[in-house]
Design a protein around this motif. Structure first.
Motif, PDB file in Angstrom:
ATOM      1  N   ASN A  31      52.651   2.339 -64.889  1.00  0.00           N
ATOM      2  CA  ASN A  31      52.416   1.024 -64.271  1.00  0.00           C
ATOM      3  C   ASN A  31      52.021  -0.024 -65.314  1.00  0.00           C
ATOM      4  OD1 ASN A  31      53.005   2.059 -61.778  1.00  0.00           O
ATOM      5  ND2 ASN A  31      50.875   2.483 -61.228  1.00  0.00           N
ATOM      6  N   SER A 138      45.023  -0.744 -61.005  1.00  0.00           N
ATOM      7  CA  SER A 138      44.413   0.363 -60.244  1.00  0.00           C
ATOM      8  C   SER A 138      45.270   0.618 -59.014  1.00  0.00           C
ATOM      9  CB  SER A 138      42.987   0.012 -59.809  1.00  0.00           C
ATOM     10  OG  SER A 138      42.999  -0.880 -58.719  1.00  0.00           O
ATOM     11  N   HIS A 139      44.982   1.735 -58.333  1.00  0.00           N
ATOM     12  CA  HIS A 139      45.686   1.942 -57.065  1.00  0.00           C
ATOM     13  C   HIS A 139      45.153   0.962 -56.041  1.00  0.00           C
ATOM     14  CE1 HIS A 139      46.555   3.673 -53.113  1.00  0.00           C
ATOM     15  NE2 HIS A 139      47.717   3.937 -53.696  1.00  0.00           N
ATOM     16  N   SER A 140      43.833   0.938 -55.882  1.00  0.00           N
ATOM     17  CA  SER A 140      43.240   0.026 -54.897  1.00  0.00           C
ATOM     18  C   SER A 140      41.806  -0.359 -55.244  1.00  0.00           C
ATOM     19  CB  SER A 140      43.262   0.669 -53.509  1.00  0.00           C
ATOM     20  OG  SER A 140      42.668   1.957 -53.579  1.00  0.00           O
ATOM     21  N   ASN A 167      47.088  -4.254 -58.397  1.00  0.00           N
ATOM     22  CA  ASN A 167      46.929  -2.971 -57.713  1.00  0.00           C
ATOM     23  C   ASN A 167      48.251  -2.538 -57.083  1.00  0.00           C
ATOM     24  OD1 ASN A 167      47.135  -4.401 -55.246  1.00  0.00           O
ATOM     25  ND2 ASN A 167      44.940  -4.878 -55.315  1.00  0.00           N
ATOM     26  N   ALA A 168      48.222  -1.379 -56.442  1.00  0.00           N
ATOM     27  CA  ALA A 168      49.480  -0.803 -55.951  1.00  0.00           C
ATOM     28  C   ALA A 168      50.184  -1.745 -54.975  1.00  0.00           C
ATOM     29  CB  ALA A 168      49.201   0.547 -55.284  1.00  0.00           C
TER      30      ALA A 168
END
Ligand SMILES: Cc1cc2nc3c(=O)[nH]c(=O)nc-3n(C[C@H](O)[C@H](O)[C@H](O)COP(=O)(O)O)c2cc1C
Length: 355
Positions: A31, A138-140, A167-168
């Motif tokens: 990512n 980050s993811h969340s 984020n995602a």
């Protein structure tokens, strides 16, 4: 109105250019790499990827524990180099050529990924005084813990602005997030070399092409604050000269001064030549395009108490600058009109814009 026009003109003359930028990133699942690709499509920068020395370490979703172990080791002794996981040899070890550094890092367990922490720990001293920005993926989870890690690891830099969190759910929108974020950053800037000064005598203004040395750099800095007016006197049948009222750095050498030469004498006197003379001087520049007889007229050769103003502002150029600047034309940072601007930083309508 004239004041606004003059301000635009001065801005174009004194416009500065962003100094060199380095993007440093770590990416385990790709990512941050994609974020860096979007970033470098928008700015001119060198890029360096940080890798762990131990490539066998796995941080898959079902085995995030190893990431936790690395972070716990750092937490236990953050000042001890041995707490940080070793990273592969870093490609760019000398950061002196960069004034701006953008760090792009994943978030692990609400902290900065351990590998990037190692990099910042090792290179913190070199980043002192530099302008640094942070992008966190980050993811969340929110990124305040990562920002705190960055501030702990690089305490002596100047943060360019708030960190950018991707984020995602908005990762696919990263290009426009970056585009909105970049103009808010306070990039370190480097003055473009100013190669023109103007001499005004009795309402007539002539351009001087400056040489590049410490004396002209210092003189330009002085003239950026305000024009300087001096009283000069004809001397020796070849020059008008007199005290500047301040000193400039000298790099004296034997010079056979020619008509049009603008010279520093003894560090604090300016000599403008309409004839020739050989002496140990520091060269400042040369008046553009006047014949010897035109120089004699312009400089009031033979007279005394000649009022001479040195400035960076060529008043005769103002109307041109205004009409183009207001029509939305792009200029390069040294004030040249650009027909088909590509990627980079330009001036449009008197404002700095990033394409
Ligand atoms: C060891 C580890 C810990 C992580 N912890 C978190 C977390 O606490 N919260 C979160 O939102 N994402 C977490 N993630 C997900 C990453 O932050 C996210 O996927 C990020 O985009 C990864 O960037 P990369 O693909 O460049 O490695 C974690 C990922 C790893 C590998």
């Amino acid at each position: 109105m004239k004041r606004i026009i003059t301000a635009i003109c001065m801005m174009l003359l004194t416009m500065s250019i962003s100094a060199k930028t380095l993007v440093v990133y770590y990416s385990y699942t790709g990512n941050c790499q994609q974020i860096v690709e979007s970033l470098t499509a928008q700015i001119e920068a060198d890029v360096m990827r940080i890798e762990p020395e131990d490539k066998t370490q796995k941080y898959e979703a079902d085995n995030y524990a190893i990431g936790t172990a690395l972070l716990n080791a750092i937490k236990a002794a953050p000042d001890d180099a041995a707490s940080y996981p070793t990273i592969d040899p870093v490609a760019i070890t000398d950061l002196s050529q960069y004034e701006n550094i953008i760090i792009v890092t994943p978030l692990w367990w609400s902290q900065m990924a351990a590998i990037m922490q190692t990099y910042l720990f090792n290179y913190s001293a070199q980043m002192a005084g530099k302008h640094v920005a942070l992008i966190v993926s980050s993811h969340s989870s929110g990124i305040s813990g990562v920002v705190a890690d960055a501030e702990r690891l690089v305490p002596d830099c100047t943060w360019m602005g708030d960190a950018l969190w991707i984020n995602a759910s908005n990762h696919s929108n990263r290009a426009s997030l970056i585009q909105d974020w970049l103009p808010m950053l306070n990039f370190a800037e480097e003055q473009t070399t100013m190669d023109k000064m103007y001499i005004t005598i009795d309402g007539q203004t002539q351009a001087v092409t400056l040489v590049d040395n410490q004396a002209t750099k210092t003189l330009v800095e002085k003239l950026q604050q305000a024009p300087v007016t001096v009283t000069l006197n004809s001397s020796g049948g070849f020059e008008i000269w007199g005290a500047l009222g301040f000193s400039l750095p000298t790099s004296n050498e034997q010079i056979n001064a020619q008509p049009g030469d603008v010279i520093l004498y003894n560090g604090s006197n300016i000599c403008i030549f309409y004839g020739t003379n050989s002496w140990s001087y520091t060269r400042l520049g040369k008046i553009d395009g006047l014949s010897e007889s035109e120089l004699r007229t312009f400089l009031k050769a033979g007279e005394s108490n000649i009022t001479v103003t040195l400035s960076l502002n060529n008043t005769t150029g103002i109307s041109n600058v205004r009409s183009n600047a207001e029509s939305g034309v792009y200029y390069s940072l040294n004030g040249q009109q650009v027909e088909n601007p590509t990627k980079g930083i330009y001036i449009k309508n008197g404002k700095k814009v990033i394409l």
